[in-house]
Design a protein around this motif. Sequence first.
Motif, mmCIF file in Angstrom:
data_model
loop_
_atom_site.group_PDB
_atom_site.id
_atom_site.type_symbol
_atom_site.label_atom_id
_atom_site.label_comp_id
_atom_site.label_asym_id
_atom_site.label_seq_id
_atom_site.Cartn_x
_atom_site.Cartn_y
_atom_site.Cartn_z
ATOM 1 N N LEU A 265 0.819 -1.211 0.000
ATOM 2 C CA LEU A 265 0.000 0.000 0.000
ATOM 3 C C LEU A 265 0.854 1.263 0.000
ATOM 4 C CD1 LEU A 265 -2.666 -1.182 2.582
ATOM 5 C CD2 LEU A 265 -3.078 -0.705 0.156
ATOM 6 N N PHE A 266 2.162 1.119 0.162
ATOM 7 C CA PHE A 266 3.074 2.270 0.138
ATOM 8 C C PHE A 266 4.433 1.774 -0.330
ATOM 9 C CE2 PHE A 266 5.387 5.958 1.925
ATOM 10 C CZ PHE A 266 4.540 6.970 1.524
ATOM 11 N N PRO A 267 4.601 1.511 -1.648
ATOM 12 C CA PRO A 267 5.842 0.931 -2.167
ATOM 13 C C PRO A 267 7.074 1.761 -1.802
ATOM 14 C CG PRO A 267 4.124 0.863 -3.830
ATOM 15 C CD PRO A 267 3.595 1.700 -2.704
ATOM 16 N N LEU A 268 8.130 1.065 -1.372
ATOM 17 C CA LEU A 268 9.338 1.741 -0.937
ATOM 18 C C LEU A 268 10.566 1.394 -1.773
ATOM 19 C CD1 LEU A 268 8.911 1.296 2.933
ATOM 20 C CD2 LEU A 268 8.491 3.367 1.604
ATOM 21 N N GLY B 269 -10.860 -1.986 0.725
ATOM 22 C CA GLY B 269 -11.463 -2.471 -0.511
ATOM 23 C C GLY B 269 -12.225 -1.433 -1.298
ATOM 24 N N GLU B 270 -11.877 -0.152 -1.129
ATOM 25 C CA GLU B 270 -12.582 0.888 -1.878
ATOM 26 C C GLU B 270 -12.068 0.980 -3.317
ATOM 27 O OE1 GLU B 270 -12.900 4.719 0.015
ATOM 28 O OE2 GLU B 270 -14.711 3.946 0.993
ATOM 29 N N LYS B 271 -12.933 1.455 -4.205
ATOM 30 C CA LYS B 271 -12.564 1.708 -5.598
ATOM 31 C C LYS B 271 -12.424 3.203 -5.793
ATOM 32 C CE LYS B 271 -14.977 -2.370 -7.381
ATOM 33 N NZ LYS B 271 -16.008 -2.880 -8.340
ATOM 34 N N LEU B 272 -11.471 3.577 -6.660
ATOM 35 C CA LEU B 272 -11.179 4.992 -6.846
ATOM 36 C C LEU B 272 -10.831 5.249 -8.303
ATOM 37 C CD1 LEU B 272 -11.022 7.367 -4.811
ATOM 38 C CD2 LEU B 272 -8.553 7.080 -4.816
ATOM 39 N N GLN B 273 -11.328 6.367 -8.838
ATOM 40 C CA GLN B 273 -11.047 6.755 -10.215
ATOM 41 C C GLN B 273 -10.272 8.067 -10.195
ATOM 42 O OE1 GLN B 273 -12.095 5.069 -13.225
ATOM 43 N NE2 GLN B 273 -10.612 6.484 -14.140
ATOM 44 N N CYS C 268 -8.424 -0.324 -2.269
ATOM 45 C CA CYS C 268 -7.834 0.876 -1.663
ATOM 46 C C CYS C 268 -8.254 1.005 -0.202
ATOM 47 C CB CYS C 268 -8.256 2.127 -2.425
ATOM 48 S SG CYS C 268 -7.761 2.106 -4.179
ATOM 49 N N VAL C 269 -7.354 1.533 0.582
ATOM 50 C CA VAL C 269 -7.588 1.782 2.005
ATOM 51 C C VAL C 269 -7.820 3.277 2.200
ATOM 52 C CG1 VAL C 269 -6.580 1.714 4.311
ATOM 53 C CG2 VAL C 269 -6.185 -0.172 2.716
ATOM 54 N N ARG C 270 -8.899 3.622 2.893
ATOM 55 C CA ARG C 270 -9.184 5.038 3.175
ATOM 56 C C ARG C 270 -8.831 5.363 4.617
ATOM 57 N NH1 ARG C 270 -14.619 5.439 2.723
ATOM 58 N NH2 ARG C 270 -15.064 5.864 4.912
ATOM 59 N N VAL C 271 -8.015 6.404 4.767
ATOM 60 C CA VAL C 271 -7.574 6.861 6.087
ATOM 61 C C VAL C 271 -8.059 8.288 6.300
ATOM 62 C CG1 VAL C 271 -5.578 7.354 7.555
ATOM 63 C CG2 VAL C 271 -5.527 5.384 6.006
ATOM 64 N N ARG C 272 -8.558 8.564 7.480
ATOM 65 C CA ARG C 272 -9.043 9.911 7.793
ATOM 66 C C ARG C 272 -8.308 10.435 9.021
ATOM 67 N NH1 ARG C 272 -13.570 13.047 6.633
ATOM 68 N NH2 ARG C 272 -14.431 14.332 8.302
ATOM 69 N N GLY C 273 -7.810 11.673 8.900
ATOM 70 C CA GLY C 273 -7.170 12.344 10.021
ATOM 71 C C GLY C 273 -7.970 13.566 10.431
ATOM 72 N N CYS D 121 -3.709 2.575 -2.400
ATOM 73 C CA CYS D 121 -4.199 1.464 -3.219
ATOM 74 C C CYS D 121 -3.102 0.423 -3.427
ATOM 75 C CB CYS D 121 -4.712 1.977 -4.567
ATOM 76 S SG CYS D 121 -6.049 3.208 -4.393
ATOM 77 N N ALA D 122 -3.507 -0.848 -3.414
ATOM 78 C CA ALA D 122 -2.573 -1.962 -3.479
ATOM 79 C C ALA D 122 -1.689 -1.886 -4.709
ATOM 80 C CB ALA D 122 -3.336 -3.281 -3.457
ATOM 81 N N GLY D 123 -0.369 -1.990 -4.495
ATOM 82 C CA GLY D 123 0.592 -1.989 -5.577
ATOM 83 C C GLY D 123 0.942 -0.628 -6.121
ATOM 84 N N VAL D 124 0.265 0.413 -5.665
ATOM 85 C CA VAL D 124 0.473 1.770 -6.199
ATOM 86 C C VAL D 124 0.928 2.726 -5.105
ATOM 87 C CG1 VAL D 124 -0.560 3.693 -7.456
ATOM 88 C CG2 VAL D 124 -1.306 1.356 -7.920
#
Length: 231
Positions: free
Chosen positions: A24-27, A155-159, A168-173, A199-202
């Motif tokens: 979810l956060f490629p390094l 598991g969210e979808k995003l365009q 996709c994972v949604r985080v709220r601060g 989002c996974a892989g991105v």
Amino acid sequence: MKRAAALMFVLLAGCGAAPHDDSLFPLAAGHRWAYELTTEWENNVVEHEPRVIETLGRERLESGEAWRRRSDSGVDYWLKSDAAGIYRVATKSELQEEPQPDKEPRFVLKAPVAVGTTWRASTTAYLLQRRQEFPREIRHGHPAVPMSYTIEALGEKLQTRAGAFENCVRVRGVAALRLFADPVVGWKDMPLVTTEWYCAGVGLVKLVREEPAESTFLTGGKLTMELVDWR
């Protein structure tokens, strides 16, 4: 606005093997993300700015090995990934000779990646400004405001302009900064709200920062960061 956007990237920004390709956060070295930042001010002015982030690979710091990222805003930052999650451990601006360690790890995503996982980190006011007083930027007087983060959805979808993304994972601060709004309202808790999608892989695909003021003494706005290209 450019300095505010650069600061935002510093705050967004592991030992052992590189995370898998579905991270979810490629390094790992060789990744590149191009974003467009759109800032909508309360005076109806809209500003656009590009931003590019690259991964440079693993390096050794005094605290151990970490993965280096570079923003074209002139800031490098180092992150680790382990059982605790993904977190930043150091940053360096163009004016600094050596990486500056964080006093404590700053999580990007805390484990477990599950709805309800929470953590705290400091933020500041990136958009709130005084209408007439100098300096206009509120952040100069409030550099460290505590923000509470929560993983709200999986598991969210995003365009976006870069394409369609799934898993996709949604985080709220959420944070609040108490400021003198105007003589009628007086002191008021100004909301600082960040919503991020990983989002996974991105990695980070979209971020929305909202800092409404709606007062006679202060002005605020909304910043949207959207992925337009990546590899």
